[in-house]
Design an enzyme around this catalytic site. Sequence first.
Site, PDB file in Angstrom:
ATOM      1  N   CYS A 119      -5.072   9.175  -6.009  1.00  0.00           N
ATOM      2  CA  CYS A 119      -5.074   8.495  -7.306  1.00  0.00           C
ATOM      3  C   CYS A 119      -6.178   9.043  -8.196  1.00  0.00           C
ATOM      4  CB  CYS A 119      -5.217   6.996  -7.113  1.00  0.00           C
ATOM      5  SG  CYS A 119      -6.458   6.564  -5.902  1.00  0.00           S
TER       6      CYS A 119
ATOM      7  N   LYS B  15       2.487  -4.775   3.451  1.00  0.00           N
ATOM      8  CA  LYS B  15       3.728  -3.979   3.398  1.00  0.00           C
ATOM      9  C   LYS B  15       3.301  -2.543   3.150  1.00  0.00           C
ATOM     10  CE  LYS B  15       6.640  -2.073   1.429  1.00  0.00           C
ATOM     11  NZ  LYS B  15       6.973  -0.645   1.691  1.00  0.00           N
TER      12      LYS B  15
ATOM     13  N   GLU C 135      -3.838  -0.742  -8.799  1.00  0.00           N
ATOM     14  CA  GLU C 135      -4.476   0.576  -8.844  1.00  0.00           C
ATOM     15  C   GLU C 135      -3.330   1.576  -8.964  1.00  0.00           C
ATOM     16  OE1 GLU C 135      -5.264   3.785  -8.389  1.00  0.00           O
ATOM     17  OE2 GLU C 135      -6.062   3.638  -6.342  1.00  0.00           O
TER      18      GLU C 135
ATOM     19  N   SER D 164       2.670   3.359  -7.973  1.00  0.00           N
ATOM     20  CA  SER D 164       3.075   3.898  -9.275  1.00  0.00           C
ATOM     21  C   SER D 164       2.979   2.843 -10.381  1.00  0.00           C
ATOM     22  CB  SER D 164       4.517   4.392  -9.185  1.00  0.00           C
ATOM     23  OG  SER D 164       5.366   3.313  -8.862  1.00  0.00           O
TER      24      SER D 164
ATOM     25  N   GLU E 157       5.170   2.153 -12.518  1.00  0.00           N
ATOM     26  CA  GLU E 157       6.464   1.466 -12.653  1.00  0.00           C
ATOM     27  C   GLU E 157       6.533   0.266 -11.710  1.00  0.00           C
ATOM     28  OE1 GLU E 157       6.073   4.786 -12.075  1.00  0.00           O
ATOM     29  OE2 GLU E 157       6.407   5.381 -14.169  1.00  0.00           O
TER      30      GLU E 157
ATOM     31  N   GLN F 101       9.391  14.115  -3.455  1.00  0.00           N
ATOM     32  CA  GLN F 101       8.174  14.352  -4.246  1.00  0.00           C
ATOM     33  C   GLN F 101       8.082  15.830  -4.632  1.00  0.00           C
ATOM     34  OE1 GLN F 101       7.026  11.383  -5.621  1.00  0.00           O
ATOM     35  NE2 GLN F 101       5.002  12.221  -5.331  1.00  0.00           N
TER      36      GLN F 101
ATOM     37  N   ILE G 233       0.823  -1.211   0.000  1.00  0.00           N
ATOM     38  CA  ILE G 233       0.000   0.000   0.000  1.00  0.00           C
ATOM     39  C   ILE G 233       0.861   1.267   0.000  1.00  0.00           C
ATOM     40  CG2 ILE G 233      -1.933  -1.221   1.065  1.00  0.00           C
ATOM     41  CD1 ILE G 233      -1.380   0.083   3.670  1.00  0.00           C
ATOM     42  N   PRO G 234       0.292   2.357  -0.491  1.00  0.00           N
ATOM     43  CA  PRO G 234       1.057   3.603  -0.633  1.00  0.00           C
ATOM     44  C   PRO G 234       0.926   4.509   0.590  1.00  0.00           C
ATOM     45  CG  PRO G 234      -1.013   3.840  -1.750  1.00  0.00           C
ATOM     46  CD  PRO G 234      -1.050   2.496  -1.095  1.00  0.00           C
ATOM     47  N   TRP G 235       1.565   5.670   0.485  1.00  0.00           N
ATOM     48  CA  TRP G 235       1.676   6.591   1.621  1.00  0.00           C
ATOM     49  C   TRP G 235       0.615   7.680   1.608  1.00  0.00           C
ATOM     50  CZ3 TRP G 235       2.041  10.774  -1.367  1.00  0.00           C
ATOM     51  CH2 TRP G 235       2.728  10.679  -2.580  1.00  0.00           C
TER      52      TRP G 235
ATOM     53  N   GLU H 154       0.785  11.859 -14.439  1.00  0.00           N
ATOM     54  CA  GLU H 154       0.295  12.151 -13.096  1.00  0.00           C
ATOM     55  C   GLU H 154       1.327  13.019 -12.370  1.00  0.00           C
ATOM     56  OE1 GLU H 154      -0.050   8.736 -10.397  1.00  0.00           O
ATOM     57  OE2 GLU H 154      -2.104   9.393 -10.035  1.00  0.00           O
TER      58      GLU H 154
ATOM     59  N   ALA I 126       3.788   1.681   3.089  1.00  0.00           N
ATOM     60  CA  ALA I 126       4.853   2.497   2.472  1.00  0.00           C
ATOM     61  C   ALA I 126       5.823   3.018   3.522  1.00  0.00           C
ATOM     62  CB  ALA I 126       4.227   3.663   1.716  1.00  0.00           C
ATOM     63  N   GLU I 127       7.074   3.091   3.156  1.00  0.00           N
ATOM     64  CA  GLU I 127       8.115   3.527   4.096  1.00  0.00           C
ATOM     65  C   GLU I 127       7.975   5.001   4.467  1.00  0.00           C
ATOM     66  OE1 GLU I 127       8.338   2.143   1.117  1.00  0.00           O
ATOM     67  OE2 GLU I 127      10.229   2.601   0.089  1.00  0.00           O
TER      68      GLU I 127
HETATM   69  P1  NAD Z   1       5.650   3.390  -5.323  1.00  0.00           P
HETATM   70  O1  NAD Z   1       4.889   2.682  -6.361  1.00  0.00           O
HETATM   71  O2  NAD Z   1       7.134   3.342  -5.372  1.00  0.00           O
HETATM   72  O3  NAD Z   1       5.244   2.849  -3.856  1.00  0.00           O
HETATM   73  C1  NAD Z   1       4.005   2.226  -3.545  1.00  0.00           C
HETATM   74  C2  NAD Z   1       4.262   1.011  -2.640  1.00  0.00           C
HETATM   75  O4  NAD Z   1       5.054   0.061  -3.363  1.00  0.00           O
HETATM   76  C3  NAD Z   1       5.055   1.331  -1.375  1.00  0.00           C
HETATM   77  O5  NAD Z   1       4.611   0.509  -0.308  1.00  0.00           O
HETATM   78  C4  NAD Z   1       6.463   0.939  -1.754  1.00  0.00           C
HETATM   79  O6  NAD Z   1       7.283   0.607  -0.647  1.00  0.00           O
HETATM   80  C5  NAD Z   1       6.208  -0.292  -2.604  1.00  0.00           C
HETATM   81  N1  NAD Z   1       7.297  -0.625  -3.525  1.00  0.00           N
HETATM   82  C6  NAD Z   1       8.230   0.202  -4.065  1.00  0.00           C
HETATM   83  N2  NAD Z   1       9.080  -0.494  -4.846  1.00  0.00           N
HETATM   84  C7  NAD Z   1       8.667  -1.787  -4.819  1.00  0.00           C
HETATM   85  C8  NAD Z   1       9.123  -2.981  -5.444  1.00  0.00           C
HETATM   86  N3  NAD Z   1      10.196  -2.981  -6.240  1.00  0.00           N
HETATM   87  N4  NAD Z   1       8.434  -4.123  -5.226  1.00  0.00           N
HETATM   88  C9  NAD Z   1       7.355  -4.131  -4.429  1.00  0.00           C
HETATM   89  N5  NAD Z   1       6.893  -3.038  -3.791  1.00  0.00           N
HETATM   90  C10 NAD Z   1       7.536  -1.876  -3.979  1.00  0.00           C
HETATM   91  O7  NAD Z   1       5.149   4.857  -5.309  1.00  0.00           O
HETATM   92  P2  NAD Z   1       5.980   6.123  -4.779  1.00  0.00           P
HETATM   93  O8  NAD Z   1       7.412   6.104  -5.200  1.00  0.00           O
HETATM   94  O9  NAD Z   1       5.741   6.175  -3.352  1.00  0.00           O
HETATM   95  O10 NAD Z   1       5.292   7.278  -5.601  1.00  0.00           O
HETATM   96  C11 NAD Z   1       5.689   7.527  -6.952  1.00  0.00           C
HETATM   97  C12 NAD Z   1       4.525   7.939  -7.781  1.00  0.00           C
HETATM   98  O11 NAD Z   1       3.565   6.896  -7.793  1.00  0.00           O
HETATM   99  C13 NAD Z   1       3.750   9.128  -7.259  1.00  0.00           C
HETATM  100  O12 NAD Z   1       4.323  10.325  -7.610  1.00  0.00           O
HETATM  101  C14 NAD Z   1       2.414   8.901  -7.880  1.00  0.00           C
HETATM  102  O13 NAD Z   1       2.396   9.386  -9.193  1.00  0.00           O
HETATM  103  C15 NAD Z   1       2.279   7.411  -7.863  1.00  0.00           C
HETATM  104  N6  NAD Z   1       1.489   6.952  -6.715  1.00  0.00           N
HETATM  105  C16 NAD Z   1       0.223   6.611  -6.936  1.00  0.00           C
HETATM  106  C17 NAD Z   1      -0.570   6.209  -5.874  1.00  0.00           C
HETATM  107  C18 NAD Z   1      -1.986   5.841  -6.077  1.00  0.00           C
HETATM  108  O14 NAD Z   1      -2.784   5.971  -5.173  1.00  0.00           O
HETATM  109  N7  NAD Z   1      -2.330   5.323  -7.225  1.00  0.00           N
HETATM  110  C19 NAD Z   1      -0.067   6.163  -4.579  1.00  0.00           C
HETATM  111  C20 NAD Z   1       1.277   6.493  -4.385  1.00  0.00           C
HETATM  112  C21 NAD Z   1       2.029   6.888  -5.479  1.00  0.00           C
END
Ligand code: NAD
Length: 487
Positions: free
Chosen positions: A290, A181, A256, A235, A237, A336, A155-157, A389, A183-184
């Site tokens: 999101c 897991k 998502e 994200s 990615e 960010q 989950i995200p932050w 985004e 977000a950090e």
């Molecule tokens: P992220 O995708 O890196 O992080 C989301 C979650 O994935 C966190 O818990 C993170 O620890 C985990 N994660 C990161 N790398 C991973 C890996 N290799 N394997 C498994 N889990 C992993 O997102 P971010 O870096 O925190 O944010 C970057 C961008 O993502 C933002 O700017 C935004 O555009 C987008 N974002 C979207 C949402 C949403 O609600 N859709 C939420 C957060 C971020």
Amino acid sequence: MNQILRTEAAKGIFVNNRWQPSLSGRTIPMIAPADGQAFAAIAAGNAGDIELAVAAARAALETGSWGRLTATERGRLLLRLSRLVDDHAEELALLEARDTGKPMKQARADIVAVSRYFEYYGGAADKVHGDTIPFLDGFLVNTLYEPLGVTAHIIPWNYPGQMFGRTVAPALAMGNATVIKPAEEACLVPLRLAELAAEAGFPEGAVNVVPGLGEEAGAALANHRGIDFISFTGSPEVGTLVQIAAAKNHIGCTLELGGKSPQIIFGDADLTAAVQSVAAAVVQNAGQTCSAGSRVLVERRIWDRFMADLKLRFEQIRAGTPEMDLDLGPVISAGQRSRIGAMLQRAEEAGARILAQGQIATNSPAEGFYVRPTVYHEVNPASELAQREVFGPILAAMPFDSEEEAIRLANGTEYGLVAGVWSGDGSRAIRVARKVRAGQLFVNGYGAGGGIELPFGGMKKSGHGREKGFEALYEFGALKTLVVKHG
Ligand code: NAD
């Protein structure tokens, strides 16, 4: 408060209803976005910690009491957790506001939604029915739902508490054992919710939380061969990496991945209401939502008037600390903020012009990660600002001349999460809404304020699978078809 958080948060990982030290022996400082100061630390969970958590979840299903509970008993546990969240609402809201920087009113609303997730799915747990299917003479055919098994939740932050409720509550309602897991950048509320789940009476191993870095704990969880499903929000990615991991283990996942959601404003709309909604939809949670309404498409015949009203509205918007409780807080991190800054610089170099900006309250700490809410106009629909985004309080405004052009612009990004259509002509509003490719469509409004009951999820690059509502329960259930030959 600082001292309390420091001692409460660095306890390690929460597995089998108790804190355990992380095998990594490392911690990650938690930085308050409002003032840029470290105020707590979390464990940097590693692959060994994930191993323990997945084993605990598996045992809960196979030898523990969790796997033997009836759906009604599971539902009662969820309802008990909902009530505990209510009892601790102010404590949780303070924690969420500190961790994310959001205004207290937003943090309080988030905790109400957390409680509501457990209430909704607690009530639904024993109402997921299979079907009886007419088949050949002499056969009785039933479908039934069983738990998928061990479900992983990354989950995200941006909404740590709400995201916990959104993904974990339906998984538990369906009888899965969960490994989360968070977000950090912000994860204190998910850790506290795991403690409250234990207090509510969830058996050992049903709810396990391993905080840590994405590339370490997150990747170890996504790639673990002992999990049966992954629910991911974040994200695109990382979503790609998660989907590859799921494919390698032949398991399902919901993704998502955000959006570039448009609001389409026709000239016959209630423009006063539309202006308010357009501003709120991109400023909420400092644009780190999101479903943020980050594009506004305005019929050219009302462009000047609408943009003038929007300018007035935006100039009233103010950012500040959680305690100031203004329209928005800071963004989550220095990283960010500089990512957003770089994107805006590229947008301006590409010709986008600032129409209006909100303010950062003068007494906001200089070290906080504040970003001025900004409306850009004359944004090229093909440019990065119109396509990608931002995840900040930044709105891209574009005019259109016809219904067809509005639909083409709305559909003209890789995303498809949410859209809004504003018109006094009901037929047109419905016609346009049906042609926009998005998972949720709003007519003469935008956003669902939590909207726990309303299925939610993306099309295109916004992801796949549905969360919220009853649909989430089906995502977390394994459908079996039982064929009985009775002659
Ligand atoms: P992220 O995708 O890196 O992080 C989301 C979650 O994935 C966190 O818990 C993170 O620890 C985990 N994660 C990161 N790398 C991973 C890996 N290799 N394997 C498994 N889990 C992993 O997102 P971010 O870096 O925190 O944010 C970057 C961008 O993502 C933002 O700017 C935004 O555009 C987008 N974002 C979207 C949402 C949403 O609600 N859709 C939420 C957060 C971020």
